[in-house]
Design a protein around this motif. Sequence first.
Motif, PDB file in Angstrom:
ATOM      1  N   PHE A  14       0.915  -1.056  -0.598  1.00  0.00           N
ATOM      2  CA  PHE A  14      -0.224  -0.064  -0.165  1.00  0.00           C
ATOM      3  C   PHE A  14       1.376   0.928   0.007  1.00  0.00           C
ATOM      4  O   PHE A  14       0.585   1.982  -0.791  1.00  0.00           O
ATOM      5  N   ALA A  15       2.151   1.468   1.158  1.00  0.00           N
ATOM      6  CA  ALA A  15       2.582   2.166   0.862  1.00  0.00           C
ATOM      7  C   ALA A  15       3.615   2.419  -0.384  1.00  0.00           C
ATOM      8  O   ALA A  15       3.810   3.533  -0.580  1.00  0.00           O
ATOM      9  N   ALA A  16       4.028   2.329  -0.819  1.00  0.00           N
ATOM     10  CA  ALA A  16       4.772   1.503  -2.704  1.00  0.00           C
ATOM     11  C   ALA A  16       3.423   2.334  -3.697  1.00  0.00           C
ATOM     12  O   ALA A  16       4.356   2.947  -3.953  1.00  0.00           O
ATOM     13  N   MET A  17       2.675   1.290  -3.645  1.00  0.00           N
ATOM     14  CA  MET A  17       1.881   2.304  -4.659  1.00  0.00           C
ATOM     15  C   MET A  17       1.182   3.737  -3.932  1.00  0.00           C
ATOM     16  O   MET A  17       1.133   4.813  -5.004  1.00  0.00           O
ATOM     17  N   ALA A  18       1.055   4.152  -2.885  1.00  0.00           N
ATOM     18  CA  ALA A  18       0.939   5.540  -2.533  1.00  0.00           C
ATOM     19  C   ALA A  18       2.015   6.336  -2.260  1.00  0.00           C
ATOM     20  O   ALA A  18       1.567   7.735  -3.053  1.00  0.00           O
ATOM     21  N   VAL A  19       3.191   5.966  -2.724  1.00  0.00           N
ATOM     22  CA  VAL A  19       4.308   6.956  -3.007  1.00  0.00           C
ATOM     23  C   VAL A  19       4.792   6.942  -4.532  1.00  0.00           C
ATOM     24  O   VAL A  19       4.814   7.696  -5.617  1.00  0.00           O
TER      25      VAL A  19
END
Length: 268
Positions: A14-19
């Motif tokens: 989730f964090a990787a996609m948000a970045v």
Amino acid sequence: MEAALRLSIFVALFAAMAVWESQRPRLTLAQPRSRRWPVNLAITVLDMVLVRITVGAAAVATAQAAAVHGWGLFHTVALPGWLAFVASWALLDFAIYLQHCLFHAVPVLWRLHMVHHADLGFDVTTGLRFHPVEIFLSLAIKVALVAALGPPVGAVILFEVLLNAGSLFNHGNVAIPEGVDRWLRRFVVTPDMHRVHHSVVVAETNSNFGFSVSWWDRLCGTYRGQPAAGHEQMQIGIATERDPTRLGFLGCLLLPATGDPGRYSFRR
Ligand SMILES: [Zn+2]
Ligand SMILES: [Zn+2]
């Protein structure tokens, strides 16, 4: 252990996609994150809490019970371990494709699934935005299927992780070069492929039902390459519910009862 592993993979992805979305967005969304994310994330947290305090990792627990009691097809038919593993994953994933078609086909199920489609934007949080009743129905279908198949426990964990990761990836508002997208689509559902499914155009909504591999749509004739209006011009959401004031947290939870389902469900 399995729950902790899944949660860590989920948070990292989730964090990787948000970045990725903030660095290389595919489209400028009509509504900023600040309008949509609180609603989508509140629904996500509610779903997670409800599942955790009730049934937990029911599909994996069922696979473990099936192994102990010898339930299901794969405990009856002797197959090489690797074949049972791959066949279990493929059958479970195809079943999720069919289940998604069902949620579009049956009017009352479409009312639940409409909450996912009523998002006026399309990004990683859309991939998590499902009405809790839809989550529980999918879980029940998954548990029944796992009990009938008796798949290896590892195959069920892999299936769940890939399905989750697939949903986060293919809802991403991320720019992927056209050539790379074309190549990826031979195997997996890309964001450009799944965005077509979020079009307000009924024929486009009723296409590209896959969540992980693109093969089921191609095999079953529901594959659609691009939206007619183009990705930049296409309207996202459903035509009948476009008022953001009706699409808050509570509004979304009540939408199956109060919303206008339009003419989307193909068995209306
Ligand atoms: Zn759908
Ligand atoms: Zn979607």
